[in-house]
Design a protein around this motif. Structure first.
Motif, PDB file in Angstrom:
ATOM      1  N   ALA A 276      46.008  51.413  37.104  1.00 11.17           N
ATOM      2  CA  ALA A 276      46.266  52.295  35.962  1.00 11.17           C
ATOM      3  C   ALA A 276      45.010  52.576  35.157  1.00 11.17           C
ATOM      4  CB  ALA A 276      47.335  51.673  35.053  1.00 11.17           C
ATOM      5  N   THR A 277      44.085  51.626  35.137  1.00 12.98           N
ATOM      6  CA  THR A 277      42.871  51.790  34.342  1.00 12.98           C
ATOM      7  C   THR A 277      41.636  51.422  35.149  1.00 12.98           C
ATOM      8  OG1 THR A 277      42.843  49.515  33.473  1.00 12.98           O
ATOM      9  CG2 THR A 277      44.164  51.148  32.267  1.00 12.98           C
ATOM     10  N   VAL A 278      40.530  52.015  34.797  1.00  8.12           N
ATOM     11  CA  VAL A 278      39.254  51.673  35.426  1.00  8.12           C
ATOM     12  C   VAL A 278      38.921  50.207  35.183  1.00  8.12           C
ATOM     13  CG1 VAL A 278      36.770  52.103  35.342  1.00  8.12           C
ATOM     14  CG2 VAL A 278      38.353  54.030  35.316  1.00  8.12           C
ATOM     15  N   LYS A 279      39.287  49.710  34.017  1.00  6.08           N
ATOM     16  CA  LYS A 279      38.953  48.330  33.652  1.00  6.08           C
ATOM     17  C   LYS A 279      39.549  47.309  34.610  1.00  6.08           C
ATOM     18  CE  LYS A 279      38.623  45.314  29.618  1.00  6.08           C
ATOM     19  NZ  LYS A 279      38.823  44.104  30.425  1.00  6.08           N
ATOM     20  N   GLN A 280      40.675  47.640  35.239  1.00  6.26           N
ATOM     21  CA  GLN A 280      41.301  46.707  36.185  1.00  6.26           C
ATOM     22  C   GLN A 280      40.368  46.332  37.327  1.00  6.26           C
ATOM     23  OE1 GLN A 280      45.264  49.143  36.203  1.00  6.26           O
ATOM     24  NE2 GLN A 280      45.590  47.326  37.466  1.00  6.26           N
ATOM     25  N   ILE A 281      39.469  47.237  37.674  1.00  8.84           N
ATOM     26  CA  ILE A 281      38.551  46.976  38.784  1.00  8.84           C
ATOM     27  C   ILE A 281      37.657  45.781  38.471  1.00  8.84           C
ATOM     28  CG2 ILE A 281      36.680  47.961  40.180  1.00  8.84           C
ATOM     29  CD1 ILE A 281      37.922  50.735  39.641  1.00  8.84           C
ATOM     30  N   GLU A 282      37.332  45.596  37.200  1.00  6.45           N
ATOM     31  CA  GLU A 282      36.464  44.497  36.797  1.00  6.45           C
ATOM     32  C   GLU A 282      37.056  43.140  37.136  1.00  6.45           C
ATOM     33  OE1 GLU A 282      35.845  45.004  32.645  1.00  6.45           O
ATOM     34  OE2 GLU A 282      34.728  46.880  32.848  1.00  6.45           O
ATOM     35  N   ASP A 283      38.372  43.056  37.190  1.00  3.34           N
ATOM     36  CA  ASP A 283      39.056  41.775  37.384  1.00  3.34           C
ATOM     37  C   ASP A 283      39.527  41.545  38.806  1.00  3.34           C
ATOM     38  OD1 ASP A 283      38.781  41.221  34.617  1.00  3.34           O
ATOM     39  OD2 ASP A 283      40.544  42.447  34.185  1.00  3.34           O
ATOM     40  N   LEU A 284      39.190  42.438  39.730  1.00  2.00           N
ATOM     41  CA  LEU A 284      39.600  42.247  41.118  1.00  2.00           C
ATOM     42  C   LEU A 284      38.846  41.062  41.729  1.00  2.00           C
ATOM     43  CD1 LEU A 284      39.769  45.954  42.332  1.00  2.00           C
ATOM     44  CD2 LEU A 284      41.698  44.399  41.962  1.00  2.00           C
ATOM     45  N   PRO A 285      39.488  40.334  42.633  1.00  4.98           N
ATOM     46  CA  PRO A 285      38.891  39.099  43.158  1.00  4.98           C
ATOM     47  C   PRO A 285      37.782  39.345  44.159  1.00  4.98           C
ATOM     48  CG  PRO A 285      40.960  39.546  44.284  1.00  4.98           C
ATOM     49  CD  PRO A 285      40.846  40.570  43.181  1.00  4.98           C
ATOM     50  N   ILE A 286      36.954  38.325  44.356  1.00  6.96           N
ATOM     51  CA  ILE A 286      35.960  38.309  45.421  1.00  6.96           C
ATOM     52  C   ILE A 286      36.634  37.776  46.674  1.00  6.96           C
ATOM     53  CG2 ILE A 286      33.810  37.247  46.215  1.00  6.96           C
ATOM     54  CD1 ILE A 286      32.931  37.140  43.284  1.00  6.96           C
ATOM     55  N   GLU A 287      36.661  38.576  47.736  1.00  7.60           N
ATOM     56  CA  GLU A 287      37.342  38.193  48.967  1.00  7.60           C
ATOM     57  C   GLU A 287      36.510  38.592  50.177  1.00  7.60           C
ATOM     58  OE1 GLU A 287      42.057  38.541  47.820  1.00  7.60           O
ATOM     59  OE2 GLU A 287      41.075  40.326  48.632  1.00  7.60           O
ATOM     60  N   VAL A 288      36.378  37.691  51.123  1.00  4.99           N
ATOM     61  CA  VAL A 288      35.748  38.044  52.393  1.00  4.99           C
ATOM     62  C   VAL A 288      36.727  38.871  53.222  1.00  4.99           C
ATOM     63  CG1 VAL A 288      34.775  37.157  54.546  1.00  4.99           C
ATOM     64  CG2 VAL A 288      34.217  36.037  52.392  1.00  4.99           C
ATOM     65  N   GLU A 289      37.882  38.277  53.528  1.00  8.99           N
ATOM     66  CA  GLU A 289      38.978  39.012  54.156  1.00  8.99           C
ATOM     67  C   GLU A 289      39.801  39.624  53.031  1.00  8.99           C
ATOM     68  OE1 GLU A 289      39.660  39.502  57.305  1.00  8.99           O
ATOM     69  OE2 GLU A 289      38.796  37.866  58.488  1.00  8.99           O
ATOM     70  N   VAL A 290      39.834  40.934  52.926  1.00 10.46           N
ATOM     71  CA  VAL A 290      40.447  41.589  51.777  1.00 10.46           C
ATOM     72  C   VAL A 290      41.975  41.557  51.896  1.00 10.46           C
ATOM     73  CG1 VAL A 290      40.647  43.736  50.480  1.00 10.46           C
ATOM     74  CG2 VAL A 290      38.447  43.061  51.449  1.00 10.46           C
ATOM     75  N   SER A 291      42.611  40.866  50.946  1.00  8.61           N
ATOM     76  CA  SER A 291      44.073  40.777  50.932  1.00  8.61           C
ATOM     77  C   SER A 291      44.684  41.373  49.673  1.00  8.61           C
ATOM     78  CB  SER A 291      44.514  39.311  51.073  1.00  8.61           C
ATOM     79  OG  SER A 291      44.022  38.532  49.991  1.00  8.61           O
ATOM     80  N   ASN A 292      43.901  41.463  48.596  1.00  5.54           N
ATOM     81  CA  ASN A 292      44.421  42.053  47.365  1.00  5.54           C
ATOM     82  C   ASN A 292      44.772  43.518  47.621  1.00  5.54           C
ATOM     83  OD1 ASN A 292      43.794  43.752  44.757  1.00  5.54           O
ATOM     84  ND2 ASN A 292      44.311  41.695  44.049  1.00  5.54           N
ATOM     85  N   PRO A 293      46.021  43.935  47.359  1.00  5.06           N
ATOM     86  CA  PRO A 293      46.434  45.292  47.737  1.00  5.06           C
ATOM     87  C   PRO A 293      45.684  46.398  47.008  1.00  5.06           C
ATOM     88  CG  PRO A 293      48.151  44.190  46.455  1.00  5.06           C
ATOM     89  CD  PRO A 293      47.139  43.148  46.804  1.00  5.06           C
ATOM     90  N   ILE A 294      45.336  46.193  45.748  1.00  2.00           N
ATOM     91  CA  ILE A 294      44.592  47.226  45.029  1.00  2.00           C
ATOM     92  C   ILE A 294      43.186  47.358  45.596  1.00  2.00           C
ATOM     93  CG2 ILE A 294      43.560  47.839  42.804  1.00  2.00           C
ATOM     94  CD1 ILE A 294      46.034  46.846  41.422  1.00  2.00           C
ATOM     95  N   LEU A 295      42.514  46.238  45.810  1.00  2.00           N
ATOM     96  CA  LEU A 295      41.177  46.277  46.401  1.00  2.00           C
ATOM     97  C   LEU A 295      41.225  46.899  47.792  1.00  2.00           C
ATOM     98  CD1 LEU A 295      38.209  45.652  46.654  1.00  2.00           C
ATOM     99  CD2 LEU A 295      38.789  43.266  47.172  1.00  2.00           C
ATOM    100  N   PHE A 296      42.199  46.512  48.591  1.00  2.00           N
ATOM    101  CA  PHE A 296      42.341  47.050  49.942  1.00  2.00           C
ATOM    102  C   PHE A 296      42.447  48.573  49.904  1.00  2.00           C
ATOM    103  CE2 PHE A 296      44.886  48.014  53.778  1.00  2.00           C
ATOM    104  CZ  PHE A 296      44.090  47.414  54.744  1.00  2.00           C
ATOM    105  N   GLN A 297      43.244  49.085  48.985  1.00  2.00           N
ATOM    106  CA  GLN A 297      43.437  50.532  48.892  1.00  2.00           C
ATOM    107  C   GLN A 297      42.206  51.244  48.331  1.00  2.00           C
ATOM    108  OE1 GLN A 297      47.401  51.830  47.344  1.00  2.00           O
ATOM    109  NE2 GLN A 297      47.852  49.647  47.399  1.00  2.00           N
TER     110      GLN A 297
END
Length: 283
Positions: A170-191
């Motif tokens: 919903a917000t650009v700011k959410q990107i700041e809190d996305l996790p560090i992942e080698v294998e990407v599993s977070n759905p927002i980061l994946f998309q």
């Protein structure tokens, strides 16, 4: 060979001479820089370059870098996909890491969907590393890829990322809190790494790229842009024969910057001028 980062950037033909020891040294020096960068890098600049997929095409990357250095840009944002498919995948990523070391504040290397083990298993980079070094040496790169930032916000109004907007973002700011992942599993980061815009649809629809990946319509972009005061979205991820494509009434610019690909491409980059104009430039 003795590691001289400035010489490597100025004479990219030497980048192929790097051995495992030198690559580990570059990675060990660039990793702390990337670790300190936020996942959303904010830039306030007058003049900046935007670069799409380069996919192991060092012959396309080097003139882009020469332009960046010669024209004294305030910064350059690479939008991801440095490896897989191309003939000089290892050389291309090592060259960009050397450039990052030389100009850590001006050079931003965003993460693309091909900076993930999921893509590297199928599209060549793991095999390329294994044939030159070892399969285990790939872990040096995969860990490094996990530290790459996910997006950049230029002058508070130009959002840069690799793929597209995501369900639940919903917000650009959410990107700041996305996790560090080698294998990407977070759905927002994946998309963010995999999604694509599409004309003529509303909302999100399943993509033919695979499970958990979506196309998003103009309504999704306009709602997000309005709520976050975004003027443009600049992304990569799709190949176009002419090297670029505008979506949604010239509000999303998609760039592809590798001339040598599975098909010939009239590769393009883009420039933000001090006058605020966004201009597409041939590589």
């Amino acid at each position: 060979m003795n590691l001289n980062v400035e010489q490597l950037v100025n004479k990219p033909m030497n980048i192929g001479e790097l051995g495992e020891k030198e690559i580990r040294e570059i990675v060990s020096k660039v990793t702390p820089i990337l670790e300190k960068e936020p996942k959303l890098v904010k830039f306030d600049v007058d003049k900046i370059l935007f670069v799409g997929d380069t996919h192991g095409d060092l012959e396309s990357t080097t003139p882009i870098v020469r332009r960046f250095l010669k024209e004294q840009y305030d910064g350059v944002i690479f939008l991801g996909d440095y490896v897989d498919r191309g003939l000089m995948q290892i050389e291309n990523i090592n060259y960009l890491l050397a450039l990052k070391l030389l100009h850590p504040e001006k050079v931003i290397l965003l993460r693309g969907n091909h900076e993930t083990p999921l893509a590297n298993r199928y599209y060549g980079f793991i095999d390329e590393v294994a044939s030159n070094f070892s399969t285990e040496f790939y872990n040096v790169y995969s860990k490094l890829f996990s530290y790459l930032p996910y997006a950049s916000l230029v002058n508070g109004e130009i959002l840069c990322l690799h793929g597209g907007l995501a369900k639940g973002l919903a917000t650009v700011k959410q990107i700041e809190d996305l996790p560090i992942e080698v294998e990407v599993s977070n759905p927002i980061l994946f998309q963010l790494l995999w999604n694509d815009p599409r004309e003529g649809i509303k909302g999100f629809t399943p993509s033919d790229r695979g499970d958990g990946i979506f196309f998003f319509g103009k309504d999704v972009y306009e709602n997000f842009a309005k709520n976050n005061s975004i003027k443009y979205l600049i992304r990569a991820h799709e190949v176009f024969r002419n090297g670029f494509h505008w979506y949604f009434d010239d509000s999303i610019l998609s760039l592809f910057s590798a001339k040598q690909y599975t098909v010939p491409v009239a590769a393009k980059i883009a420039e933000l001028t001090p006058q605020g104009d966004l201009t597409v430039i041939p590589v």
